[in-house]
Design a protein around this motif. Structure first.
Motif, mmCIF file in Angstrom:
data_model
loop_
_atom_site.group_PDB
_atom_site.id
_atom_site.type_symbol
_atom_site.label_atom_id
_atom_site.label_comp_id
_atom_site.label_asym_id
_atom_site.label_seq_id
_atom_site.Cartn_x
_atom_site.Cartn_y
_atom_site.Cartn_z
ATOM 1 N N LEU A 127 40.886 35.354 55.770
ATOM 2 C CA LEU A 127 39.705 35.800 56.521
ATOM 3 C C LEU A 127 38.828 36.682 55.636
ATOM 4 C CD1 LEU A 127 38.095 36.140 59.190
ATOM 5 C CD2 LEU A 127 39.635 38.047 59.728
ATOM 6 N N LEU A 128 39.448 37.607 54.926
ATOM 7 C CA LEU A 128 38.705 38.504 54.040
ATOM 8 C C LEU A 128 37.970 37.726 52.940
ATOM 9 C CD1 LEU A 128 41.442 41.234 53.600
ATOM 10 C CD2 LEU A 128 39.322 41.481 54.912
ATOM 11 N N ALA A 129 38.560 36.629 52.490
ATOM 12 C CA ALA A 129 37.984 35.846 51.389
ATOM 13 C C ALA A 129 36.817 34.966 51.826
ATOM 14 C CB ALA A 129 39.066 34.975 50.748
ATOM 15 N N HIS A 130 36.641 34.778 53.124
ATOM 16 C CA HIS A 130 35.578 33.919 53.644
ATOM 17 C C HIS A 130 34.449 34.811 54.163
ATOM 18 C CE1 HIS A 130 33.516 30.968 56.129
ATOM 19 N NE2 HIS A 130 34.185 30.031 55.470
ATOM 20 N N ALA A 131 33.393 34.950 53.377
ATOM 21 C CA ALA A 131 32.325 35.913 53.683
ATOM 22 C C ALA A 131 31.740 35.746 55.084
ATOM 23 C CB ALA A 131 31.220 35.816 52.633
ATOM 24 N N ASP A 132 31.449 34.515 55.485
ATOM 25 C CA ASP A 132 30.842 34.304 56.802
ATOM 26 C C ASP A 132 31.803 34.676 57.925
ATOM 27 O OD1 ASP A 132 28.464 33.452 55.676
ATOM 28 O OD2 ASP A 132 28.951 31.317 55.874
ATOM 29 N N ALA A 133 33.045 34.253 57.820
ATOM 30 C CA ALA A 133 34.038 34.561 58.854
ATOM 31 C C ALA A 133 34.304 36.060 58.938
ATOM 32 C CB ALA A 133 35.336 33.798 58.594
ATOM 33 N N TRP A 134 34.387 36.729 57.775
ATOM 34 C CA TRP A 134 34.611 38.174 57.755
ATOM 35 C C TRP A 134 33.433 38.905 58.392
ATOM 36 C CZ3 TRP A 134 38.012 41.501 58.275
ATOM 37 C CH2 TRP A 134 37.924 42.809 57.793
ATOM 38 N N SER A 135 32.223 38.444 58.108
ATOM 39 C CA SER A 135 31.036 39.051 58.702
ATOM 40 C C SER A 135 31.022 38.872 60.220
ATOM 41 C CB SER A 135 29.780 38.439 58.083
ATOM 42 O OG SER A 135 28.625 39.017 58.634
ATOM 43 N N VAL A 136 31.382 37.686 60.681
ATOM 44 C CA VAL A 136 31.456 37.436 62.125
ATOM 45 C C VAL A 136 32.515 38.337 62.760
ATOM 46 C CG1 VAL A 136 32.140 35.719 63.861
ATOM 47 C CG2 VAL A 136 30.533 35.092 62.060
ATOM 48 N N ALA A 137 33.681 38.456 62.128
ATOM 49 C CA ALA A 137 34.749 39.307 62.657
ATOM 50 C C ALA A 137 34.286 40.760 62.751
ATOM 51 C CB ALA A 137 35.996 39.200 61.782
ATOM 52 N N MET A 138 33.634 41.257 61.704
ATOM 53 C CA MET A 138 33.140 42.644 61.724
ATOM 54 C C MET A 138 32.060 42.828 62.792
ATOM 55 S SD MET A 138 34.727 44.745 59.669
ATOM 56 C CE MET A 138 36.133 43.960 60.422
ATOM 57 N N GLY A 139 31.205 41.836 62.961
ATOM 58 C CA GLY A 139 30.176 41.909 63.999
ATOM 59 C C GLY A 139 30.785 41.968 65.392
ATOM 60 N N ILE A 148 42.647 32.571 59.589
ATOM 61 C CA ILE A 148 43.867 33.375 59.447
ATOM 62 C C ILE A 148 45.016 32.433 59.137
ATOM 63 C CG2 ILE A 148 45.485 34.932 60.604
ATOM 64 C CD1 ILE A 148 43.052 35.894 62.300
ATOM 65 N N ARG A 149 45.674 32.683 58.029
ATOM 66 C CA ARG A 149 46.762 31.811 57.566
ATOM 67 C C ARG A 149 48.091 32.295 58.142
ATOM 68 N NH1 ARG A 149 46.865 31.427 51.285
ATOM 69 N NH2 ARG A 149 46.754 33.663 51.576
ATOM 70 N N LYS A 182 60.614 38.209 55.848
ATOM 71 C CA LYS A 182 62.023 37.809 55.879
ATOM 72 C C LYS A 182 62.170 36.597 56.785
ATOM 73 C CE LYS A 182 63.222 41.178 59.449
ATOM 74 N NZ LYS A 182 64.060 42.316 59.800
ATOM 75 N N PRO A 183 63.281 35.890 56.687
ATOM 76 C CA PRO A 183 63.480 34.684 57.488
ATOM 77 C C PRO A 183 63.310 34.957 58.991
ATOM 78 C CG PRO A 183 65.171 34.843 55.806
ATOM 79 C CD PRO A 183 64.406 36.136 55.770
ATOM 80 N N GLY A 184 62.642 34.022 59.643
ATOM 81 C CA GLY A 184 62.427 34.127 61.079
ATOM 82 C C GLY A 184 61.128 34.806 61.485
ATOM 83 N N ILE A 185 60.436 35.409 60.536
ATOM 84 C CA ILE A 185 59.161 36.079 60.825
ATOM 85 C C ILE A 185 58.022 35.139 60.460
ATOM 86 C CG2 ILE A 185 57.650 38.028 60.228
ATOM 87 C CD1 ILE A 185 60.130 38.954 61.696
ATOM 88 N N LEU A 186 57.040 35.018 61.359
ATOM 89 C CA LEU A 186 55.818 34.274 61.061
ATOM 90 C C LEU A 186 54.725 35.307 60.805
ATOM 91 C CD1 LEU A 186 54.328 31.585 60.808
ATOM 92 C CD2 LEU A 186 53.886 31.690 63.274
ATOM 93 N N PHE A 187 54.269 35.392 59.571
ATOM 94 C CA PHE A 187 53.311 36.397 59.139
ATOM 95 C C PHE A 187 51.894 35.853 59.287
ATOM 96 C CE2 PHE A 187 50.791 38.642 55.928
ATOM 97 C CZ PHE A 187 51.147 39.956 56.165
ATOM 98 N N TYR A 188 51.032 36.627 59.944
ATOM 99 C CA TYR A 188 49.629 36.246 60.082
ATOM 100 C C TYR A 188 48.839 36.964 58.992
ATOM 101 C CZ TYR A 188 51.081 34.075 64.365
ATOM 102 O OH TYR A 188 51.716 33.261 65.268
ATOM 103 N N ASP A 189 48.382 36.205 58.023
ATOM 104 C CA ASP A 189 47.768 36.709 56.796
ATOM 105 C C ASP A 189 46.256 36.732 56.926
ATOM 106 O OD1 ASP A 189 47.212 37.397 54.165
ATOM 107 O OD2 ASP A 189 47.655 35.396 53.382
ATOM 108 N N ILE A 190 45.665 37.938 56.871
ATOM 109 C CA ILE A 190 44.207 38.056 56.989
ATOM 110 C C ILE A 190 43.492 37.920 55.650
ATOM 111 C CG2 ILE A 190 44.339 39.447 59.088
ATOM 112 C CD1 ILE A 190 43.473 41.869 57.235
ATOM 113 N N SER A 191 44.231 37.743 54.555
ATOM 114 C CA SER A 191 43.561 37.635 53.257
ATOM 115 C C SER A 191 42.614 36.437 53.211
ATOM 116 C CB SER A 191 44.559 37.600 52.102
ATOM 117 O OG SER A 191 45.357 36.450 52.159
#
Length: 171
Positions: free
Chosen positions: A26-38, A7-8, A15-24
């Motif tokens: 995670l979605l792009a990494h097949a093994d990690a996405w599979s583990v998360a879904m499991g 997770i990036r 906007k300024p001051g927000i730290l965004f947790y980007d799941i893209s």
């Protein structure tokens, strides 16, 4: 596998001051996405749901593949005016004003067991609104889950159903 490694964090978005947790990432990494879904499948299946509901829009990315994996139906929770046909709406309070979420009027049958999913739980307002919306339709909301919980925002405290998240951030 540590899901957080996939997770990036993006500072100052949207906007300024927000730290965004980007799941893209995670979605792009097949093994990690599979583990998360499991892992989510294990958590969600404990509630023996009939349907999974995903909150617009990243919640669709979580709930739809999980519903397929578990052999369940999937329902979209959307902002007002985004769904075709008759809908049922629920208005909820924001810090400054209100917002509305909707589901199609035939999306759930009274008595069905529903678990609601999203990518991230922050303040809990939208998740709580979705819970209330399904209850308005006569559904039994048996749980809620997300990939990420921002624990410092205390969103879990607004929910009166069992809640699980795969990862938590405390700042």
């Amino acid at each position: 596998m540590d899901i957080k490694d996939h997770i990036r964090s993006i500072p100052d978005f949207p906007k300024p001051g927000i730290l965004f947790y980007d799941i893209s990432t995670l979605l792009a990494h097949a093994d990690a996405w599979s583990v998360a879904m499991g892992r989510l499948a294990k958590v969600v299946s404990r509630h023996a749901p009939d349907l999974l509901a995903g909150i617009e829009s990243r919640g669709f990315l979580v709930a739809a593949p999980l519903a397929l994996k578990l052999g369940l139906g999937f329902v979209m929770v959307r902002k007002r005016g985004k769904l075709p046909g008759p809908t049922v709406a629920h208005t909820y309070a924001l810090e400054y004003g209100t917002d509305i979420v909707e589901i199609q009027s035939d999306a759930v049958v009274a008595g069905q067991r529903v678990v609601i999913l999203d990518d991230l739980l922050a303040t809990g307002g939208t998740m709580n609104a979705a819970i209330e919306l399904f209850r308005k339709m006569g559904a039994e909301v048996v749980g809620a889950a997300c990939l990420i919980e921002l624990t410092f925002l205390n969103g879990r405290q607004r929910l009166d159903v069992p809640f699980n998240a795969l990862v938590a951030y405390d700042q």
